[in-house]
Scaffold this motif. Structure first.
Motif, PDB file in Angstrom:
ATOM      1  N   ARG A 237       0.840  -1.201   0.000  1.00 45.79           N
ATOM      2  CA  ARG A 237       0.000   0.000   0.000  1.00 45.79           C
ATOM      3  C   ARG A 237       0.869   1.242   0.000  1.00 45.79           C
ATOM      4  N   GLY A 238       0.490   2.214  -0.854  1.00 47.99           N
ATOM      5  CA  GLY A 238       1.233   3.463  -0.912  1.00 47.99           C
ATOM      6  C   GLY A 238       2.567   3.329  -1.602  1.00 47.99           C
ATOM      7  N   ARG A 239       2.867   2.164  -2.079  1.00 44.45           N
ATOM      8  CA  ARG A 239       4.142   1.996  -2.794  1.00 44.45           C
ATOM      9  C   ARG A 239       3.796   1.472  -4.163  1.00 44.45           C
ATOM     10  N   ILE A 240       3.949   2.306  -5.152  1.00 45.60           N
ATOM     11  CA  ILE A 240       3.685   1.877  -6.515  1.00 45.60           C
ATOM     12  C   ILE A 240       4.677   0.781  -6.846  1.00 45.60           C
ATOM     13  N   LEU A 241       4.218  -0.260  -7.528  1.00 45.53           N
ATOM     14  CA  LEU A 241       5.110  -1.394  -7.777  1.00 45.53           C
ATOM     15  C   LEU A 241       6.331  -0.969  -8.585  1.00 45.53           C
ATOM     16  N   GLY A 242       6.261   0.152  -9.293  1.00 38.99           N
ATOM     17  CA  GLY A 242       7.502   0.701  -9.848  1.00 38.99           C
ATOM     18  C   GLY A 242       7.567   0.737 -11.361  1.00 38.99           C
ATOM     19  N   ASP A 243       8.120   1.813 -11.904  1.00 36.64           N
ATOM     20  CA  ASP A 243       8.343   1.890 -13.356  1.00 36.64           C
ATOM     21  C   ASP A 243       9.281   0.776 -13.790  1.00 36.64           C
ATOM     22  N   LYS A 244      10.172   0.411 -12.867  1.00 37.13           N
ATOM     23  CA  LYS A 244      11.185  -0.588 -13.207  1.00 37.13           C
ATOM     24  C   LYS A 244      10.518  -1.907 -13.576  1.00 37.13           C
ATOM     25  N   PHE A 245       9.277  -2.051 -13.159  1.00 36.64           N
ATOM     26  CA  PHE A 245       8.528  -3.245 -13.529  1.00 36.64           C
ATOM     27  C   PHE A 245       8.444  -3.366 -15.044  1.00 36.64           C
ATOM     28  N   GLN A 246       8.508  -2.226 -15.727  1.00 36.08           N
ATOM     29  CA  GLN A 246       8.423  -2.246 -17.190  1.00 36.08           C
ATOM     30  C   GLN A 246       9.573  -3.035 -17.792  1.00 36.08           C
ATOM     31  N   ASN A 247      10.649  -3.159 -17.058  1.00 36.32           N
ATOM     32  CA  ASN A 247      11.799  -3.915 -17.552  1.00 36.32           C
ATOM     33  C   ASN A 247      11.527  -5.413 -17.549  1.00 36.32           C
ATOM     34  N   LEU A 248      10.543  -5.836 -16.799  1.00 33.39           N
ATOM     35  CA  LEU A 248      10.297  -7.274 -16.679  1.00 33.39           C
ATOM     36  C   LEU A 248       9.466  -7.739 -17.875  1.00 33.39           C
ATOM     37  N   SER A 249      10.058  -7.573 -19.036  1.00 35.77           N
ATOM     38  CA  SER A 249       9.282  -7.795 -20.256  1.00 35.77           C
ATOM     39  C   SER A 249       9.060  -9.271 -20.538  1.00 35.77           C
ATOM     40  N   SER A 250       9.747 -10.165 -19.800  1.00 37.44           N
ATOM     41  CA  SER A 250       9.536 -11.598 -20.023  1.00 37.44           C
ATOM     42  C   SER A 250       8.607 -12.218 -18.985  1.00 37.44           C
ATOM     43  N   LEU A 251       8.169 -11.408 -18.025  1.00 35.47           N
ATOM     44  CA  LEU A 251       7.395 -11.971 -16.915  1.00 35.47           C
ATOM     45  C   LEU A 251       6.057 -12.533 -17.405  1.00 35.47           C
ATOM     46  N   GLU A 252       5.850 -13.825 -17.086  1.00 31.99           N
ATOM     47  CA  GLU A 252       4.617 -14.487 -17.520  1.00 31.99           C
ATOM     48  C   GLU A 252       3.693 -14.809 -16.368  1.00 31.99           C
ATOM     49  N   MET A 253       4.277 -15.005 -15.190  1.00 29.27           N
ATOM     50  CA  MET A 253       3.478 -15.464 -14.050  1.00 29.27           C
ATOM     51  C   MET A 253       3.788 -14.579 -12.846  1.00 29.27           C
ATOM     52  N   LEU A 254       2.772 -13.952 -12.290  1.00 31.69           N
ATOM     53  CA  LEU A 254       2.988 -13.087 -11.135  1.00 31.69           C
ATOM     54  C   LEU A 254       1.986 -13.445 -10.036  1.00 31.69           C
ATOM     55  N   TYR A 255       2.510 -13.725  -8.855  1.00 37.20           N
ATOM     56  CA  TYR A 255       1.664 -14.013  -7.700  1.00 37.20           C
ATOM     57  C   TYR A 255       1.695 -12.819  -6.750  1.00 37.20           C
ATOM     58  N   LEU A 256       0.540 -12.271  -6.492  1.00 35.95           N
ATOM     59  CA  LEU A 256       0.440 -11.194  -5.496  1.00 35.95           C
ATOM     60  C   LEU A 256      -0.579 -11.569  -4.419  1.00 35.95           C
ATOM     61  N   ASP A 257      -0.723 -12.851  -4.166  1.00 39.37           N
ATOM     62  CA  ASP A 257      -1.708 -13.326  -3.183  1.00 39.37           C
ATOM     63  C   ASP A 257      -1.403 -12.792  -1.787  1.00 39.37           C
ATOM     64  N   SER A 258      -2.456 -12.534  -1.032  1.00 40.12           N
ATOM     65  CA  SER A 258      -2.330 -12.099   0.358  1.00 40.12           C
ATOM     66  C   SER A 258      -1.480 -10.846   0.522  1.00 40.12           C
ATOM     67  N   CYS A 259      -1.504  -9.985  -0.483  1.00 39.68           N
ATOM     68  CA  CYS A 259      -0.807  -8.706  -0.381  1.00 39.68           C
ATOM     69  C   CYS A 259      -1.805  -7.617  -0.015  1.00 39.68           C
ATOM     70  N   SER A 260      -1.297  -6.557   0.554  1.00 38.52           N
ATOM     71  CA  SER A 260      -2.094  -5.350   0.700  1.00 38.52           C
ATOM     72  C   SER A 260      -1.730  -4.448  -0.473  1.00 38.52           C
ATOM     73  N   LEU A 261      -2.740  -4.152  -1.309  1.00 38.27           N
ATOM     74  CA  LEU A 261      -2.488  -3.378  -2.524  1.00 38.27           C
ATOM     75  C   LEU A 261      -3.494  -2.244  -2.598  1.00 38.27           C
ATOM     76  N   ASP A 262      -3.091  -1.138  -3.184  1.00 36.00           N
ATOM     77  CA  ASP A 262      -4.079  -0.109  -3.468  1.00 36.00           C
ATOM     78  C   ASP A 262      -4.111   0.119  -4.983  1.00 36.00           C
ATOM     79  N   GLU A 263      -4.974   1.044  -5.409  1.00 36.44           N
ATOM     80  CA  GLU A 263      -5.165   1.228  -6.838  1.00 36.44           C
ATOM     81  C   GLU A 263      -3.850   1.589  -7.536  1.00 36.44           C
TER      82      GLU A 263
END
Ligand code: NAG
Ligand code: NAG
Ligand code: NAG
Ligand code: NAG
Ligand code: NAG
Ligand code: NAG
Ligand code: NAG
Ligand code: NAG
Ligand code: NAG
Ligand code: NAG
Length: 353
Positions: A237-263
């Motif tokens: 929460r309150g922490r954007i997952l990051g522009d750097k995420f754009q570098n993960l251009s090969s990412l196919e599977m992402l688990y964010l279970d049981s996280c606290s996330l905001d919009e």
């Protein structure tokens, strides 16, 4: 018939002789296993009862797998064999050197804090076949990293729930590493300071509850070969997952279970071009309206154990690539199962709504 019996007799003799030949279990490895047992049981443990001198073929002992043609130990499963009440201790790594065909070793849950000082630690390249090393739930600190660097073939390393902290550096000798699991440690970033990384699968569960999430997420941008990333049990929460995420251009599977996330923290997911599977189970609070709705290649979406709004469903309805929607135990204002299954025949929800 007579010939058949003769052949059978020869076979039986051959087979029983093999039981005596060192081929079924190398004497050197059998003795090494007994030393290992003594060490794990010190001072008065009772684990590994089938590892006995009188029992000649160590390939039949519990928690061991041998290669049937060489008779050498290829897998050693020593999960939880040490009495935990004895506290932290130091194991002699040289005890593993005789196992030259060892491919997989688990020392999970033995409260090992390090290795006893000896030259063995520097001879680990002898374990040239070791590909899988599970050291989860022990008491290792960061110095374990320079130790595992000596393992030339290591592909999968599990270090969850140890005492790692701060920056984790995958140096040059860890470039063969494909799978790394670091959950439950107080780490702040991940770097590959000396050259490219082949890391494909990374597990970082339950880390940012310690409060160091942002920098860690930023550092992942350098691992553009990642295809699977698990970030379960973290608070974003309150922490954007990051522009750097754009570098993960090969990412196919992402688990964010049981996280606290905001919009906001979900917004950047829209920038992951290759993402096929996304798991958002059991988020803390109502699932926010986020960038995952822009994912053009998403095939599998798991929103189970959540509170969902009807508007999220409207939006999901526009995701043309989606093949499978997992919806166990939902709360909120929901479309009927029939409506869902008309749109996605592979919608799963065992509970009739
Ligand atoms: C085993 O050793 C520990 C530590 O020396 C001691 O506390 C415990 O009482 C011993 N248990 C038995 C059954 O001898
Ligand atoms: C057993 O060892 C031989 C010789 O090193 C090797 O060729 C073979 O692949 C091994 N078998 C297995 C199942 O690992
Ligand atoms: C560790 O094990 C090796 C091989 O069994 C042995 O030679 C060495 O003395 C041991 N070191 C210590 C400190 O116990
Ligand atoms: C890490 O563990 C090793 C033992 O393996 C110990 O010598 C060293 O002092 C520890 N370092 C820290 C920072 O605790
Ligand atoms: C985690 O590490 C940071 C420094 O990197 C430290 O300030 C903090 O106290 C640590 N938290 C825990 C729970 O050990
Ligand atoms: C990804 O892996 C390839 C080899 O498969 C390597 O050449 C490349 O440098 C790696 N990229 C990064 C960012 O580590
Ligand atoms: C997360 O880590 C903490 C500290 O090690 C532990 O107490 C807690 O049980 C972990 N949570 C989960 C869900 O594993
Ligand atoms: C993104 O990856 C490239 C290599 O593929 C690397 O050179 C660059 O530094 C990375 N950017 C970030 C922000 O990590
Ligand atoms: C993605 O989901 C599909 C089910 O649609 C599953 O078969 C596949 O194994 C998943 N991929 C990964 C990397 O978990
Ligand atoms: C869930 O959210 C509530 C407030 O919305 C917060 O107090 C709580 O710490 C969160 N729980 C976790 C596990 O993040």
């Amino acid at each position: 018939m007579g010939l058949f019996l003769q052949v059978l007799t020869v076979l039986v003799i051959t087979v029983s002789l093999q039981g005596w030949l060192p081929l079924s279990c190398l004497e050197e490895e059998r003795i090494a296993l007994l030393h290992l047992k003594d060490s794990l049981n010190y001072p008065n443990g009772t684990s590994l009862p089938s590892w006995r001198i009188a029992h000649a073929n160590c390939c039949d002992w519990e928690r061991i797998v041998c290669n049937s043609s060489t008779g050498r130990v290829t897998l050693l499963d020593l999960l939880g064999v040490r009495n935990e009440e004895l506290g932290d201790w130091y194991l002699n790594a040289s005890l593993f050197l005789p196992f030259q065909q060892l491919n997989a070793l688990s020392l999970y849950g033995n409260r090992i804090a390090g290795w006893v000082e000896n030259k063995g630690g520097y001879e680990l390249q002898k374990l040239s076949n070791l590909e899988i090393l599970d050291l989860e739930s022990n008491s290792f600190n960061n110095s374990i990293l320079s130790f595992v660097e000596g393992l030339p073939s290591l592909k999968s390393l599990y270090l969850d729930y140890n005492r790692l902290e701060g920056s984790i550096d995958l140096k040059e000798s860890l470039t063969s590493l494909e799978t790394l699991s670091l959950g439950g440690n107080n780490i702040s970033n991940l770097v590959a300071s000396r050259g490219p990384s082949n890391l494909r699968t990374l597990y970082l569960e339950n880390i940012t509850t310690y409060g160091s999430s942002f920098q860690l997420l930023q550092s992942l941008g350098a691992f553009s070969n990642l295809t699977t990333l698990s970030l379960e049990y973290n608070d974003f929460r309150g922490r954007i997952l990051g522009d750097k995420f754009q570098n993960l251009s090969s990412l196919e599977m992402l688990y964010l279970d049981s996280c606290s996330l905001d919009e906001h923290s979900l917004q950047s997911l829209g920038a992951l071009p290759s993402l096929k599977n996304l798991s958002l189970r059991e988020l803390n609070g109502t699932v926010p309206y986020g960038g995952f709705l822009d994912l053009k290649n998403l095939k599998y979406l798991d929103l189970s154990y959540n509170t969902l709004s009807n508007s999220i469903f409207q939006a999901i309805g526009t995701m043309t690539s989606l093949k499978t929607l997992m919806l166990y135990n939902l709360n909120g204002q929901l479309p009927t199962m029939q409506e869902l299954q008309t749109k996605w025949p592979n919608t799963y929800n065992p509970r009739p709504m």
